[in-house]
Scaffold this motif. Structure first.
Motif, PDB file in Angstrom:
ATOM      1  N   PRO A 204     -13.845  -9.520  13.816  1.00  0.00           N
ATOM      2  CA  PRO A 204     -12.982  -9.166  12.679  1.00  0.00           C
ATOM      3  C   PRO A 204     -12.362  -7.769  12.808  1.00  0.00           C
ATOM      4  O   PRO A 204     -12.616  -6.874  11.993  1.00  0.00           O
ATOM      5  CB  PRO A 204     -13.946  -9.246  11.486  1.00  0.00           C
ATOM      6  N   ALA A 205     -11.516  -7.620  13.807  1.00  0.00           N
ATOM      7  CA  ALA A 205     -10.920  -6.308  14.082  1.00  0.00           C
ATOM      8  C   ALA A 205     -10.022  -5.849  12.942  1.00  0.00           C
ATOM      9  O   ALA A 205     -10.107  -4.703  12.485  1.00  0.00           O
ATOM     10  CB  ALA A 205     -10.126  -6.372  15.386  1.00  0.00           C
ATOM     11  N   HIS A 206      -9.136  -6.747  12.471  1.00  0.00           N
ATOM     12  CA  HIS A 206      -8.221  -6.383  11.383  1.00  0.00           C
ATOM     13  C   HIS A 206      -8.998  -6.080  10.104  1.00  0.00           C
ATOM     14  O   HIS A 206      -8.696  -5.123   9.390  1.00  0.00           O
ATOM     15  CB  HIS A 206      -7.226  -7.516  11.114  1.00  0.00           C
ATOM     16  N   ALA A 207      -9.996  -6.912   9.823  1.00  0.00           N
ATOM     17  CA  ALA A 207     -10.787  -6.726   8.601  1.00  0.00           C
ATOM     18  C   ALA A 207     -11.558  -5.409   8.656  1.00  0.00           C
ATOM     19  O   ALA A 207     -11.652  -4.687   7.654  1.00  0.00           O
ATOM     20  CB  ALA A 207     -11.745  -7.899   8.409  1.00  0.00           C
ATOM     21  N   ALA A 208     -12.113  -5.080   9.825  1.00  0.00           N
ATOM     22  CA  ALA A 208     -12.865  -3.833   9.966  1.00  0.00           C
ATOM     23  C   ALA A 208     -11.955  -2.616   9.791  1.00  0.00           C
ATOM     24  O   ALA A 208     -12.308  -1.644   9.092  1.00  0.00           O
ATOM     25  CB  ALA A 208     -13.552  -3.791  11.327  1.00  0.00           C
TER      26      ALA A 208
ATOM     27  N   ARG B 229      -9.758   1.889   6.260  1.00  0.00           N
ATOM     28  CA  ARG B 229      -8.594   2.439   5.546  1.00  0.00           C
ATOM     29  C   ARG B 229      -8.844   2.492   4.045  1.00  0.00           C
ATOM     30  O   ARG B 229      -8.511   3.466   3.382  1.00  0.00           O
ATOM     31  CB  ARG B 229      -7.345   1.588   5.816  1.00  0.00           C
ATOM     32  N   ALA B 230      -9.407   1.417   3.521  1.00  0.00           N
ATOM     33  CA  ALA B 230      -9.643   1.338   2.073  1.00  0.00           C
ATOM     34  C   ALA B 230     -10.579   2.443   1.607  1.00  0.00           C
ATOM     35  O   ALA B 230     -10.466   2.934   0.475  1.00  0.00           O
ATOM     36  CB  ALA B 230     -10.220  -0.033   1.712  1.00  0.00           C
ATOM     37  N   ALA B 231     -11.500   2.839   2.469  1.00  0.00           N
ATOM     38  CA  ALA B 231     -12.458   3.884   2.110  1.00  0.00           C
ATOM     39  C   ALA B 231     -11.984   5.280   2.512  1.00  0.00           C
ATOM     40  O   ALA B 231     -12.661   6.268   2.230  1.00  0.00           O
ATOM     41  CB  ALA B 231     -13.800   3.591   2.764  1.00  0.00           C
ATOM     42  N   GLY B 232     -10.824   5.349   3.168  1.00  0.00           N
ATOM     43  CA  GLY B 232     -10.320   6.634   3.625  1.00  0.00           C
ATOM     44  C   GLY B 232     -11.154   7.234   4.738  1.00  0.00           C
ATOM     45  O   GLY B 232     -11.288   8.457   4.846  1.00  0.00           O
ATOM     46  N   LEU B 233     -11.710   6.373   5.602  1.00  0.00           N
ATOM     47  CA  LEU B 233     -12.593   6.834   6.664  1.00  0.00           C
ATOM     48  C   LEU B 233     -11.940   6.644   8.026  1.00  0.00           C
ATOM     49  O   LEU B 233     -11.068   5.795   8.197  1.00  0.00           O
ATOM     50  CB  LEU B 233     -13.909   6.048   6.644  1.00  0.00           C
ATOM     51  N   CYS B 234     -12.393   7.403   8.990  1.00  0.00           N
ATOM     52  CA  CYS B 234     -12.038   7.153  10.381  1.00  0.00           C
ATOM     53  C   CYS B 234     -13.261   6.533  11.053  1.00  0.00           C
ATOM     54  O   CYS B 234     -14.384   6.624  10.528  1.00  0.00           O
ATOM     55  CB  CYS B 234     -11.603   8.439  11.082  1.00  0.00           C
ATOM     56  N   PRO B 235     -13.090   5.888  12.211  1.00  0.00           N
ATOM     57  CA  PRO B 235     -14.225   5.205  12.840  1.00  0.00           C
ATOM     58  C   PRO B 235     -15.447   6.088  13.059  1.00  0.00           C
ATOM     59  O   PRO B 235     -16.577   5.623  12.942  1.00  0.00           O
ATOM     60  CB  PRO B 235     -13.638   4.711  14.160  1.00  0.00           C
ATOM     61  N   ALA B 236     -15.226   7.359  13.355  1.00  0.00           N
ATOM     62  CA  ALA B 236     -16.357   8.262  13.605  1.00  0.00           C
ATOM     63  C   ALA B 236     -17.232   8.452  12.369  1.00  0.00           C
ATOM     64  O   ALA B 236     -18.392   8.877  12.480  1.00  0.00           O
ATOM     65  CB  ALA B 236     -15.849   9.614  14.099  1.00  0.00           C
ATOM     66  N   ASP B 237     -16.689   8.138  11.188  1.00  0.00           N
ATOM     67  CA  ASP B 237     -17.461   8.275   9.949  1.00  0.00           C
ATOM     68  C   ASP B 237     -18.466   7.154   9.741  1.00  0.00           C
ATOM     69  O   ASP B 237     -19.296   7.222   8.826  1.00  0.00           O
ATOM     70  CB  ASP B 237     -16.517   8.316   8.735  1.00  0.00           C
TER      71      ASP B 237
ATOM     72  N   GLU C  52     -22.735   1.385  -2.123  1.00  0.00           N
ATOM     73  CA  GLU C  52     -21.697   0.689  -2.876  1.00  0.00           C
ATOM     74  C   GLU C  52     -20.826  -0.156  -1.946  1.00  0.00           C
ATOM     75  O   GLU C  52     -20.409   0.308  -0.878  1.00  0.00           O
ATOM     76  CB  GLU C  52     -20.801   1.694  -3.619  1.00  0.00           C
ATOM     77  N   VAL C  53     -20.550  -1.392  -2.367  1.00  0.00           N
ATOM     78  CA  VAL C  53     -19.634  -2.250  -1.608  1.00  0.00           C
ATOM     79  C   VAL C  53     -18.215  -1.760  -1.895  1.00  0.00           C
ATOM     80  O   VAL C  53     -17.684  -1.946  -2.988  1.00  0.00           O
ATOM     81  CB  VAL C  53     -19.795  -3.727  -2.010  1.00  0.00           C
ATOM     82  N   VAL C  54     -17.605  -1.133  -0.912  1.00  0.00           N
ATOM     83  CA  VAL C  54     -16.301  -0.489  -1.090  1.00  0.00           C
ATOM     84  C   VAL C  54     -15.158  -1.439  -0.747  1.00  0.00           C
ATOM     85  O   VAL C  54     -14.123  -1.463  -1.418  1.00  0.00           O
ATOM     86  CB  VAL C  54     -16.216   0.784  -0.213  1.00  0.00           C
ATOM     87  N   ALA C  55     -15.338  -2.227   0.303  1.00  0.00           N
ATOM     88  CA  ALA C  55     -14.270  -3.122   0.764  1.00  0.00           C
ATOM     89  C   ALA C  55     -14.879  -4.258   1.573  1.00  0.00           C
ATOM     90  O   ALA C  55     -15.910  -4.080   2.227  1.00  0.00           O
ATOM     91  CB  ALA C  55     -13.259  -2.349   1.618  1.00  0.00           C
ATOM     92  N   ALA C  56     -14.224  -5.408   1.515  1.00  0.00           N
ATOM     93  CA  ALA C  56     -14.656  -6.560   2.313  1.00  0.00           C
ATOM     94  C   ALA C  56     -13.487  -7.522   2.443  1.00  0.00           C
ATOM     95  O   ALA C  56     -12.719  -7.703   1.495  1.00  0.00           O
ATOM     96  CB  ALA C  56     -15.856  -7.267   1.671  1.00  0.00           C
TER      97      ALA C  56
END
Length: 611
Positions: free
Chosen positions: A42-46, A51-59, A22-26
């Motif tokens: 795209p550091a800010h976008a990434a 954040r929008a998906a409630g994930l941390c980078p390790a996820d 599913e496309v969660v955020a873009a």
């Protein structure tokens, strides 16, 4: 399974998060940095996507880059060799950059991920690369509502490919035919963008908007000298008229001799010549697109067509393709340019690399393109107060009633609601709205609000259920990517004198009951508004219809010329205070210009570099 798609290092950098298909955020990086077409990582976008998906980078399981940098390097190197010694100057300019940076993009991307998302993760082992046109094709097919479809991708150039045909079936997608660099419809259009005095990779839509003011007088010259178009839509360019292979400009002296002079100086007065050139390259583009589509329909037997790549943003050509009825349905990726490559890269990673199944959604799976940041009412109030905004907070019904009456009274309204749009079009989340029935709104918005060229048209947002009564269209156009004529019943006949007008003189003729969104050829770039994807905007237009009998609003992006579309409440407030927008609505907060401190007003005209 979480996949982060990245497009970067050319123009319109973006990030997209796909979770379990599913496309969660873009979002595009420009919306955060406030730098139009920002090409940087795209550091800010990434970070926003996580954040929008409630994930941390390790996820994040995989990061997929949208093209293969070494393929681009190979193309550049082989092109310079093929044209040597002519291309030495360009070669000498670009090679140090490629050798120092772009050739080693795996390392650069890994370092950027370490810097911006965390150095405690082995990003190199999670990094994958797609191909440019495969990313475009994936961005168009996988979110589409089709089980099976042909996919036509047209742009400037990827690694080598400029035009491609892919076939998608379920979770499968494969490219079958390609046209290769330097033969490119996108670069041909960009050459005329440059020659008519607009900025390449930015001003192409201006050429499209300028075309109806002109006559296609140069079509035969273009066909005689520049492009050989075959019956199947394939084409070949005569490179002796162009400089984009070896030089640092798009066209050369030979091109100038054919078309009777040097390129127009940017920002100088537009003449009939530029208008006729625009009309001519637009006609050539439409011919190629229609011939390609006919050949695809005949040879593949596919009944559905998906479109992506920068040329797919040519909504005039899209509208003509739709009216040809070659396909049962057409679906166009709303971020058809390079930003959308981030979506395609992530989806290609999920469905093609990992071979995961695909869920097909009615309509599509782009969530109306509302995939960007949103702000709670509490955050909105905090942020507006911090920048000195004076506002009241209204419940939905009162808010809609106030805004609808303001529109009827002729006010320009800044409208910021919910999640920001992904792609180049404002779709009722970050929009400036106005009354389409006004004969002066088009000129006033261009000169006093947008600070842009007077010839540029505005688009209508219309209730989906009413679209066929107001436009020659009876299908969905949620992403403002189809042009259709205003309905004959709404058009106003021109006098003989008006009919004889040429060029920019056509601008002030009232052509329909909704003149602010009716272009000089009676066309409009239509957005259909659906109650399911944007219920508040649908309610606002419905209220305006209740007051006026007209289910249409002027919808233009919430920004000034050269500025990225606003992202945050602070962006919206600054644009509001720097223009002649009279009413600002952010969430349920209502701001009237006369209530604001005059000390906060600023000259917005020179704030951004001209596009």
């Amino acid at each position: 399974m979480n996949i982060l798609g990245i497009s970067a290092h050319y123009h319109d950098s973006a990030a997209c998060l796909v979770s379990d298909g599913e496309v969660v955020a873009a979002a595009q990086e420009e919306r955060f940095t406030r730098k139009k077409h920002d090409p940087g990582f795209p550091a800010h976008a990434a970070r926003y996507c996580l954040r929008a998906a409630g994930l941390c980078p390790a996820d994040v399981d995989y990061v997929v880059f949208y093209d293969k940098p070494f393929g681009k390097f190979e193309r550049l190197f082989e092109t310079y060799l093929a044209f040597a010694p002519k291309g030495f100057k360009s070669f000498a300019t670009s090679m140090p950059v490629w050798l120092k940076d772009k050739l080693f993009q795996r390392t650069l991307i890994t370092e950027a991920l370490n810097e911006h998302l965390g150095s405690d993760i082995d990003w190199s082992s999670r990094l994958r690369f797609s191909e440019h046109h495969l990313s475009h094709a994936a961005s168009a097919f996988f979110p589409s509502p089709f089980q099976e479809a042909a996919v036509l991708t047209m742009d400037g150039v990827g690694e080598w490919t400029t035009t491609s045909l892919a076939i998608g079936k379920g979770k499968e997608l494969a490219v079958y035919k390609e046209i290769h660099f330097p033969h490119s419809l996108g670069l041909l259009y960009s050459a005329f963008t440059y020659y008519t005095g607009f900025k390449v990779n930015s001003g192409e839509y201006k050429v499209m908007g300028l075309a109806p003011y002109g006559e296609p007088r140069y079509v035969n010259l273009i066909k005689e000298h520049l492009i050989d178009i075959k019956e199947d839509g394939s084409f070949h360019l005569d490179m002796s008229f162009f400089d984009y292979c070896t030089g640092l400009t798009m066209t050369n002296a030979r091109f100038e001799r054919v078309f009777g002079g040097s390129a127009r100086c940017p920002e100088s007065r537009l003449t009939q010549r530029e208008m006729d050139l625009a009309a001519s390259i637009q006609a050539i583009t439409e011919e190629v697109v229609l011939k390609l589509a006919k050949e695809i329909r005949t040879t593949t037997g596919q009944r559905n067509l998906c479109l992506a790549g920068g040329v797919a943003l040519n909504c005039v050509a899209n509208g003509k393709l739709l009216r040809e009825k070659l396909f049962d349905e057409i679906w166009i990726q709303p971020a058809a340019g390079d930003a959308g490559g981030a979506v395609g890269a992530a989806l290609a990673g999920y469905h093609l690399m990992l071979e995961k199944p695909r869920d097909i959604h009615p309509g599509d799976s782009m969530n109306g393109a509302y995939l960007g940041p949103e702000f709670s009412q509490h955050e909105i109030e905090e942020r507006l107060a911090r920048v000195g905004g004076v506002f009241t907070t209204e419940p939905d019904e009162a808010l809609i009633n106030t805004v609808a009456h303001a529109l009827v009274d002729g006010k320009a309204v800044g409208w910021m609601q919910g999640r920001m749009e992904f792609g180049p079009r404002a779709l009722g989340a970050r929009s400036i709205l106005a009354d389409p029935r006004s004969p002066i709104v088009q000129k006033q918005l261009n000169l006093k609000v947008k600070y842009r060229e007077s010839f540029r048209p505005f688009a209508p947002s219309v209730l989906r259920e009413d679209v066929s009564q107001w436009f020659e269209l009876d299908s969905d156009s949620p992403y403002m990517l189809l042009v259709a004529d205003v309905s004959k019943t709404k058009q106003l006949p021109m006098s003989k004198a008006q009919d004889q007008l040429f060029g920019i003189e056509k601008l002030n003729v009232v052509r329909s009951e909704i003149p602010a969104v009716t272009h000089v050829d009676y066309s409009a770039r239509v957005q259909t508004v659906h109650s399911t994807t944007n219920p508040l905007y649908h309610r606002l237009i419905s209220k305006f219809k209740e007051l006026t009998g007209c289910p249409v609003l002027v919808n233009t992006s919430f920004n000034v010329r050269g500025e990225p579309i606003v992202c945050t409440p602070e962006d919206a407030f600054r644009c509001f205070m720097g223009t002649e927008i009279e009413l600002l609505v952010v969430g349920n907060s209502l701001l009237r210009k006369e209530a604001q401190s005059r000390a906060l007003m600023e000259d917005y005209r020179s704030r951004y570099e001209l596009d």
